[in-house]
Design an enzyme around this catalytic site. Structure first.
Site, short mmCIF file in Angstrom:
data_model
loop_
_atom_site.label_atom_id
_atom_site.label_comp_id
_atom_site.label_asym_id
_atom_site.label_seq_id
_atom_site.Cartn_x
_atom_site.Cartn_y
_atom_site.Cartn_z
N ALA A 159 0.84 -1.27 -0.12
CA ALA A 159 -0.11 0.07 -0.02
C ALA A 159 0.81 1.31 0.12
CB ALA A 159 -0.98 0.01 1.15
N LEU A 160 1.80 1.43 0.52
CA LEU A 160 2.83 2.38 0.54
C LEU A 160 3.40 2.75 -0.81
CD1 LEU A 160 4.70 2.19 4.06
CD2 LEU A 160 3.10 3.92 3.48
N GLU A 161 3.48 1.88 -1.55
CA GLU A 161 4.01 1.83 -2.94
C GLU A 161 2.77 2.41 -3.93
OE1 GLU A 161 6.75 0.22 -0.56
OE2 GLU A 161 4.85 -1.04 -1.24
N ILE A 172 -4.83 -3.37 4.17
CA ILE A 172 -4.04 -3.38 4.92
C ILE A 172 -4.57 -4.07 6.48
CG2 ILE A 172 -2.83 -1.79 6.78
CD1 ILE A 172 -3.00 0.37 4.11
N ILE A 173 -4.24 -4.80 6.97
CA ILE A 173 -4.90 -5.59 8.11
C ILE A 173 -4.25 -5.45 9.30
CG2 ILE A 173 -5.29 -7.76 8.99
CD1 ILE A 173 -5.53 -9.16 6.20
N HIS A 201 2.60 -0.14 12.94
CA HIS A 201 2.77 -0.17 11.38
C HIS A 201 1.39 0.05 10.91
CE1 HIS A 201 5.32 -0.84 7.99
NE2 HIS A 201 4.36 -1.96 7.39
N ASN A 204 -10.32 5.48 -3.94
CA ASN A 204 -9.32 4.89 -2.85
C ASN A 204 -10.18 3.66 -2.41
OD1 ASN A 204 -7.59 4.00 -0.93
ND2 ASN A 204 -7.42 6.30 -0.15
#
Length: 154
Positions: free
Chosen positions: A60-62, A85-86, A92, A117
């Site tokens: 997800a950060l990419e 994102i779990i 984090h 999104n």
């Protein structure tokens, strides 16, 4: 198109639209289902399969950096961010959820392009599985509706 019709979800028509999709591979089974549902819904509303550009990134950060590269090409009418994102045992989760979400929003505003999104932020896998298909379809609908609205407002 009358003012009251701008952005009307009952009038979703994706014909002629070009849509870019960025899918995070982390939690790949779930994000794959998100992508399948999104692409099927785009096509159901008239977006040609050839007009859908689908790329994957590690997590997800990419997602925002790939969205940025797509936005810079000016080849797309809308973009879609897909991820899952779990929550884990550390901070984090919050970092990834907050930063990916902020990046997607910033890109949409900076590049004047709608970005749906659909990066899920959930407590556990069961919550993710309960949402993947619906959120994939929702993302496609949002992308089409917002692309139509922005075209109407120009």
């Amino acid at each position: 198109m009358q003012d009251s019709d701008k952005g009307n979800p009952q009038q979703l028509n994706g014909q002629g639209l070009r849509v870019g999709i960025v899918q995070a591979r982390f939690n790949a089974e779930m994000t794959g289902k998100l992508a399948q549902a999104c692409m099927a819904e785009l096509q159901r509303h008239g977006v040609s399969a050839a007009a859908i550009e689908h790329v994957t990134v590690p997590g997800a950060l990419e997602v925002p950096v790939a969205l940025q590269a797509m936005a810079r090409t000016k080849r797309h009418d809308a973009l879609v961010a897909l991820g899952c994102i779990i929550r884990g045992e550390t901070y984090h989760f919050e970092l990834v959820a907050n930063e990916s979400g902020a990046g997607v929003t910033r890109l949409s505003l900076d590049h004047h392009i709608p970005i749906a999104n659909a990066i899920l932020t959930v407590e556990n896998e069961a919550q993710a599985w309960a949402r993947v298909e619906e959120k994939g379809r929702d993302a496609a609908q949002v992308a089409i509706e917002m692309a139509q609205l922005l075209k109407a407002l120009q």
